[in-house]
Design an enzyme around this catalytic site. Structure first.
Site, short mmCIF file in Angstrom:
data_model
loop_
_atom_site.label_atom_id
_atom_site.label_comp_id
_atom_site.label_asym_id
_atom_site.label_seq_id
_atom_site.Cartn_x
_atom_site.Cartn_y
_atom_site.Cartn_z
CE LYS A 291 -3.82 -2.20 2.36
NZ LYS A 291 -3.18 -3.52 2.47
N GLY A 292 0.46 2.25 -0.73
CA GLY A 292 1.22 3.49 -0.74
C GLY A 292 2.09 3.64 -1.97
CB CYS A 293 3.48 1.45 -4.46
SG CYS A 293 4.81 1.06 -3.33
CD GLN A 294 0.38 7.36 -7.00
OE1 GLN A 294 -0.36 7.36 -7.96
NE2 GLN A 294 -0.03 7.75 -5.80
CB SER A 295 3.84 1.45 -10.17
OG SER A 295 4.91 1.86 -9.39
#
Lengths: 407, 143
Positions: free
Chosen positions: B51-55
């Protein structure tokens, strides 16, 4: 003003800088355009010389600020060839303009089982407000399909139109693909079944001549910041009879005629829809953006941008792994693409390393991306100040990046 | 195997060779992503997403002889490159080593400026998740 690209570029201070040691190439114009010096100076001048709350002030500064503010309204009227300035409402942006129509026109004129028609290529801001309205009213949202080229399928549009259609809310030029929709024909067809038409002009007003009376659209919405103007400012044009029939949007100062604790009567248009202190400085500065566009003329601007797009198409078409997305025959200057085997975000970051600013992702058009079976694209969008040399640099960058996965 | 500090020094000197050429540096990070071991397709599921990654970044970890073994994958090559660097530093270490690791190579190679704020946040999320796995295995091993 004759079209001299160096002279034009000279008017935009932000363009003259380096990014990562290379000259900035700004190709994110569909997201927001840069601002000419006239706009920047107008903002400074306002705060240095004229700052005052508008309307009802008895003093000189208030009077001056009011005149300048209303002068922009007149300039917008001329810019879109509206019949009268009272039909021009200032909002925060395109999104707020659409929401205003959904909350007021929608409140009064949309009922159970009515239909609102949009297209597959709409921006989320022209989808979500209608979904919210349909949910509230028990109305239905219908979506016009598009072809693989990214064009509205006319027969499907005609089939969807019916006496139940109360509103057609359609994008004039697609932000993600560049497609220019045949809105004149669409408005005529929609009116034939008694529907009103809202035109989302966020991406068209900076490129195309707009004549709301000629088009006969019922609403036109757009944002100043995509038109070389300041951020945080949008326009809602509506026909007088509609604006008058619509209930107010926000309640507060400015929008009232008389307030007692028992009852409030509302002000005339446009003030009925401009509750509270408006975005005075940006409205005043926006006039300079319109003046800049008018000084060149849309036909000169469009011609230049068309040349840039044609050149970009020419230089990229044979790059192995380059996949254009949106190949309509009638387009504004948007080059949307993917590269085989690569994520758009990676491509964007590699272009940034060359000083090239593009946008990557779904461009707030997720349903459209789903239609093409992709997660997103890389989008280079061109404006009046871009050059052929910049296009060459972009094509060179794309070719180099594409080679990584497409040998 | 070199220490965590030793490996970080190695990475920093590799990036030093690339110098200020931003384009080459980003190409290099992408290339590193290609060296990631294959990630089991069955593990590409939502519960393994960070969680917290754009990709999209999938991360799994196992414990082998008291050491943590990581496997990761992403849908973008630059992100794969970034996580490959983290795995190079933290894989096959004891939970204690991982939890006490000061990952200074990120700042030393100026990664924040190189990849931008969105991806920096993603990178921080990856490190957090790797350390969380280490903490879980530490708790399990000491039980």
């Amino acid at each position: 003003m004759r079209f001299d690209i160096n002279e034009i570029r000279g008017l935009f201070p932000v363009l003259h800088q380096e990014v990562h040691g290379r000259p900035l190439i700004y190709f994110d114009n569909a997201a927001t355009t840069q601002k000419p010096i006239g706009v920047i100076e107008a903002l400074t001048n306002y705060y240095e010389l004229d700052n005052s709350n508008i309307h009802r002030g008895a003093h000189t500064l208030a009077d001056r600020a009011t005149r300048y503010y209303e002068a922009t309204r007149d300039a917008v009227r001329d810019f879109i060839k509206a019949k009268e300035s009272a039909e021009i409402i200032f909002t925060k942006g395109t999104t707020e303009s659409i929401n205003l129509v959904a909350k007021t026109f929608g409140k009064k004129f949309i009922g159970k089982d009515d239909e609102i028609l949009i297209s597959t290529m709409e921006h989320h801001s022209n989808i979500v407000p209608w979904q919210m309205l349909c949910e509230e009213k028990g109305a239905n949202l219908k979506v016009i399909p598009i072809s693989d080229e990214g064009e509205i399928i006319w027969e499907e549009f005609e089939n969807l139109l019916s006496p139940r259609t109360k509103l057609v809310s359609i994008v004039h030029a697609s932000n993600a693909l560049g497609t220019i929709n045949p809105v004149e024909k669409m408005i005529e067809a929609a009116h034939a079944v008694g529907a009103k038409v809202l035109l989302d002009g966020a991406q068209s007003t900076s490129h195309l001549e707009i004549d709301v009376q000629g088009l006969d659209c019922d609403f036109l919405v757009f944002s100043a910041h995509k038109l070389y103007g300041p951020t945080g400012l949008g326009v809602l044009y509506g026909k007088r009879e509609l604006l008058e029939a619509m209930p107010p949007f926000l309640g507060g100062g400015e929008m009232i005629k008389e307030v007692t604790f028992e009852k409030t009567t509302y002000n005339e248009i446009p003030f009925k829809f401009e509750a509270g202190t408006p975005n005075i400085a940006d409205v005043i500065a926006f006039k300079e953006a319109l003046a800049f566009i008018n000084s060149l003329g849309k036909s000169q601007i469009k011609k230049h941008e068309d040349e840039l797009l044609a050149y970009a198409n020419e230089l990229t078409k044979d790059i192995k792994g380059f996949i254009p997305v949106g190949t309509a025959s009638n387009k504004v200057s948007v080059l949307s693409f993917t590269i085989n085997g690569m994520h758009p975000f990676d491509v964007g970051q590699m272009l940034d390393a060359r000083g090239i600013a593009v946008r990557t992702g779904h461009h707030c058009t997720q349903p459209l991306m789903q239609r093409f079976g992709i997660e997103g694209t890389v989008r280079a969008s061109f404006a009046v100040y871009n050059t052929k040399t910049e296009i060459e640099n972009l094509a060179e960058g794309i070719a180099k990046i594409a080679r990584i996965k497409n040998k | 195997m070199s220490s965590i500090t030793g490996i970080q020094d190695e990475i920093v000197s590799e990036f030093d060779i690339l110098g200020d050429d931003r384009e080459s540096t980003i190409f290099y990070i992408m290339e590193l992503g290609g060296n990631l071991p294959d990630f089991p397709a069955a593990e590409q599921k939502d519960e393994n997403l960070i969680k917290g990654c754009q990709s999209k970044v999938w991360l799994i970890a196992n414990e082998e002889n008291g050491k943590v073994r990581y496997l990761a994958d992403s849908n973008t090559d630059i992100t794969k490159g970034l996580i490959s660097l983290l795995i190079r530093v933290l894989d096959n270490r004891t939970p204690e080593e991982i939890l006490s690791a000061d990952l200074n190579f990120i700042e030393r190679i100026g990664m924040g400026n190189l990849i931008g704020s969105q991806r920096s946040n993603g990178l921080a999320a990856m490190i957090k998740q790797m350390k969380l796995y280490a903490l879980a295995f530490q708790t399990k091993l000491n039980a």
